[in-house]
Design a protein around this motif. Structure first.
Motif, PDB file in Angstrom:
ATOM      1  N   LYS A  84       0.827  -1.209   0.000  1.00 47.64           N
ATOM      2  CA  LYS A  84       0.000   0.000   0.000  1.00 47.64           C
ATOM      3  C   LYS A  84       0.863   1.262   0.000  1.00 47.64           C
ATOM      4  O   LYS A  84       0.427   2.300  -0.438  1.00 47.64           O
ATOM      5  CB  LYS A  84      -0.910   0.003   1.219  1.00 47.64           C
ATOM      6  CG  LYS A  84      -1.796  -1.225   1.306  1.00 47.64           C
ATOM      7  CD  LYS A  84      -3.231  -0.870   1.076  1.00 47.64           C
ATOM      8  CE  LYS A  84      -4.175  -2.000   1.305  1.00 47.64           C
ATOM      9  NZ  LYS A  84      -4.121  -3.074   0.360  1.00 47.64           N
ATOM     10  N   ARG A  85       2.086   1.157   0.509  1.00 45.15           N
ATOM     11  CA  ARG A  85       2.973   2.315   0.632  1.00 45.15           C
ATOM     12  C   ARG A  85       4.337   1.994   0.022  1.00 45.15           C
ATOM     13  O   ARG A  85       4.820   0.876   0.153  1.00 45.15           O
ATOM     14  CB  ARG A  85       3.146   2.672   2.108  1.00 45.15           C
ATOM     15  CG  ARG A  85       1.870   3.029   2.815  1.00 45.15           C
ATOM     16  CD  ARG A  85       2.021   2.992   4.331  1.00 45.15           C
ATOM     17  NE  ARG A  85       3.338   3.451   4.739  1.00 45.15           N
ATOM     18  CZ  ARG A  85       3.561   4.421   5.625  1.00 45.15           C
ATOM     19  NH1 ARG A  85       2.557   4.998   6.216  1.00 45.15           N
ATOM     20  NH2 ARG A  85       4.779   4.782   5.942  1.00 45.15           N
ATOM     21  N   PHE A  86       4.950   2.998  -0.600  1.00 40.50           N
ATOM     22  CA  PHE A  86       6.253   2.772  -1.218  1.00 40.50           C
ATOM     23  C   PHE A  86       7.298   2.365  -0.187  1.00 40.50           C
ATOM     24  O   PHE A  86       8.220   1.621  -0.491  1.00 40.50           O
ATOM     25  CB  PHE A  86       6.718   4.001  -2.015  1.00 40.50           C
ATOM     26  CG  PHE A  86       7.019   5.214  -1.180  1.00 40.50           C
ATOM     27  CD1 PHE A  86       8.239   5.373  -0.552  1.00 40.50           C
ATOM     28  CD2 PHE A  86       6.069   6.217  -1.029  1.00 40.50           C
ATOM     29  CE1 PHE A  86       8.515   6.498   0.208  1.00 40.50           C
ATOM     30  CE2 PHE A  86       6.326   7.339  -0.277  1.00 40.50           C
ATOM     31  CZ  PHE A  86       7.560   7.483   0.350  1.00 40.50           C
ATOM     32  N   ALA A 121       5.278   3.805 -13.966  1.00 42.08           N
ATOM     33  CA  ALA A 121       6.312   3.316 -14.885  1.00 42.08           C
ATOM     34  C   ALA A 121       7.211   4.456 -15.362  1.00 42.08           C
ATOM     35  O   ALA A 121       8.432   4.293 -15.471  1.00 42.08           O
ATOM     36  CB  ALA A 121       5.673   2.601 -16.068  1.00 42.08           C
ATOM     37  N   HIS A 122       6.616   5.624 -15.625  1.00 42.43           N
ATOM     38  CA  HIS A 122       7.392   6.790 -16.056  1.00 42.43           C
ATOM     39  C   HIS A 122       8.434   7.174 -15.005  1.00 42.43           C
ATOM     40  O   HIS A 122       9.618   7.379 -15.321  1.00 42.43           O
ATOM     41  CB  HIS A 122       6.448   7.966 -16.342  1.00 42.43           C
ATOM     42  CG  HIS A 122       7.148   9.261 -16.545  1.00 42.43           C
ATOM     43  ND1 HIS A 122       7.835   9.563 -17.700  1.00 42.43           N
ATOM     44  CD2 HIS A 122       7.286  10.339 -15.726  1.00 42.43           C
ATOM     45  CE1 HIS A 122       8.368  10.772 -17.585  1.00 42.43           C
ATOM     46  NE2 HIS A 122       8.050  11.259 -16.403  1.00 42.43           N
ATOM     47  N   PHE A 123       8.018   7.257 -13.756  1.00 38.57           N
ATOM     48  CA  PHE A 123       8.941   7.650 -12.691  1.00 38.57           C
ATOM     49  C   PHE A 123       9.964   6.556 -12.389  1.00 38.57           C
ATOM     50  O   PHE A 123      11.102   6.848 -12.023  1.00 38.57           O
ATOM     51  CB  PHE A 123       8.175   8.080 -11.437  1.00 38.57           C
ATOM     52  CG  PHE A 123       7.634   9.470 -11.554  1.00 38.57           C
ATOM     53  CD1 PHE A 123       8.417  10.570 -11.259  1.00 38.57           C
ATOM     54  CD2 PHE A 123       6.343   9.678 -12.007  1.00 38.57           C
ATOM     55  CE1 PHE A 123       7.931  11.863 -11.392  1.00 38.57           C
ATOM     56  CE2 PHE A 123       5.839  10.967 -12.139  1.00 38.57           C
ATOM     57  CZ  PHE A 123       6.636  12.057 -11.842  1.00 38.57           C
ATOM     58  N   ASN A 134      12.165   9.258  -6.964  1.00 42.16           N
ATOM     59  CA  ASN A 134      11.323   8.958  -8.127  1.00 42.16           C
ATOM     60  C   ASN A 134      10.485   7.705  -7.918  1.00 42.16           C
ATOM     61  O   ASN A 134       9.351   7.632  -8.385  1.00 42.16           O
ATOM     62  CB  ASN A 134      12.161   8.875  -9.402  1.00 42.16           C
ATOM     63  CG  ASN A 134      12.418  10.249  -9.967  1.00 42.16           C
ATOM     64  OD1 ASN A 134      11.492  10.923 -10.410  1.00 42.16           O
ATOM     65  ND2 ASN A 134      13.656  10.688  -9.907  1.00 42.16           N
ATOM     66  N   ILE A 135      11.021   6.736  -7.197  1.00 43.71           N
ATOM     67  CA  ILE A 135      10.212   5.570  -6.845  1.00 43.71           C
ATOM     68  C   ILE A 135       9.035   6.025  -5.997  1.00 43.71           C
ATOM     69  O   ILE A 135       7.884   5.654  -6.246  1.00 43.71           O
ATOM     70  CB  ILE A 135      11.053   4.509  -6.107  1.00 43.71           C
ATOM     71  CG1 ILE A 135      12.096   3.908  -7.053  1.00 43.71           C
ATOM     72  CG2 ILE A 135      10.148   3.421  -5.515  1.00 43.71           C
ATOM     73  CD1 ILE A 135      13.172   3.088  -6.348  1.00 43.71           C
ATOM     74  N   ALA A 136       9.309   6.853  -4.997  1.00 45.77           N
ATOM     75  CA  ALA A 136       8.258   7.346  -4.106  1.00 45.77           C
ATOM     76  C   ALA A 136       7.229   8.179  -4.867  1.00 45.77           C
ATOM     77  O   ALA A 136       6.014   7.982  -4.709  1.00 45.77           O
ATOM     78  CB  ALA A 136       8.871   8.173  -2.978  1.00 45.77           C
TER      79      ALA A 136
END
Length: 127
Positions: A11-13, A71-73, A57-59
């Motif tokens: 649910k959370r990065f 996917a872009h990030f 960027n993952i976050a």
């Protein structure tokens, strides 16, 4: 069998292994570059920015509203981990980091890169 974040069960990065690894590498880069900062502040700043860019960027992608945006990030994060690997290679050749630190960090970067690639491929199939 799908793995963790790839089936979107997190649910959370912060729960994802890929973000946790990228956060670990930031801490390691900051500790490693504390002494280097006195020698070449611009180089150190770039190395730190590349490391920060991966986890951020993952976050950011994870907090977006679509798999396409995620996917872009993740693609941006993948570029940043490549940049960090390049900077590590240069710093090792310049004698700014020890061989053991270099090998450890390069290995971690390669793991993160492979995980990002796999996650991006998974998302592209789902969109």
């Amino acid at each position: 069998m799908e793995h963790g974040i790839w089936n979107m069960e997190y649910k959370r990065f912060e729960e994802t292994e890929i973000w946790q690894l990228s956060k670990e590498i930031i801490v390691e880069i900051y500790k490693l570059t504390n002494e280097m900062n006195k020698k070449d502040a611009i180089f150190v700043d770039q190395m730190r920015r590349a490391a920060l860019s991966v986890s951020n960027n993952i976050a950011e992608g994870y907090e977006r509203n679509s798999k396409k945006e995620l996917a872009h990030f993740l693609n941006i994060a993948k570029g940043s981990i490549g940049e960090l690997r390049s900077l590590l290679m240069v710093s090792q050749e310049l004698g700014l980091i020890e061989a053991t630190d270099f090998k450890h960090l390069i290995l971690k970067c390669e793991i993160i890169s492979r995980q990002l690639k796999g996650f991006i491929r998974f998302l592209e199939k789902k969109t």
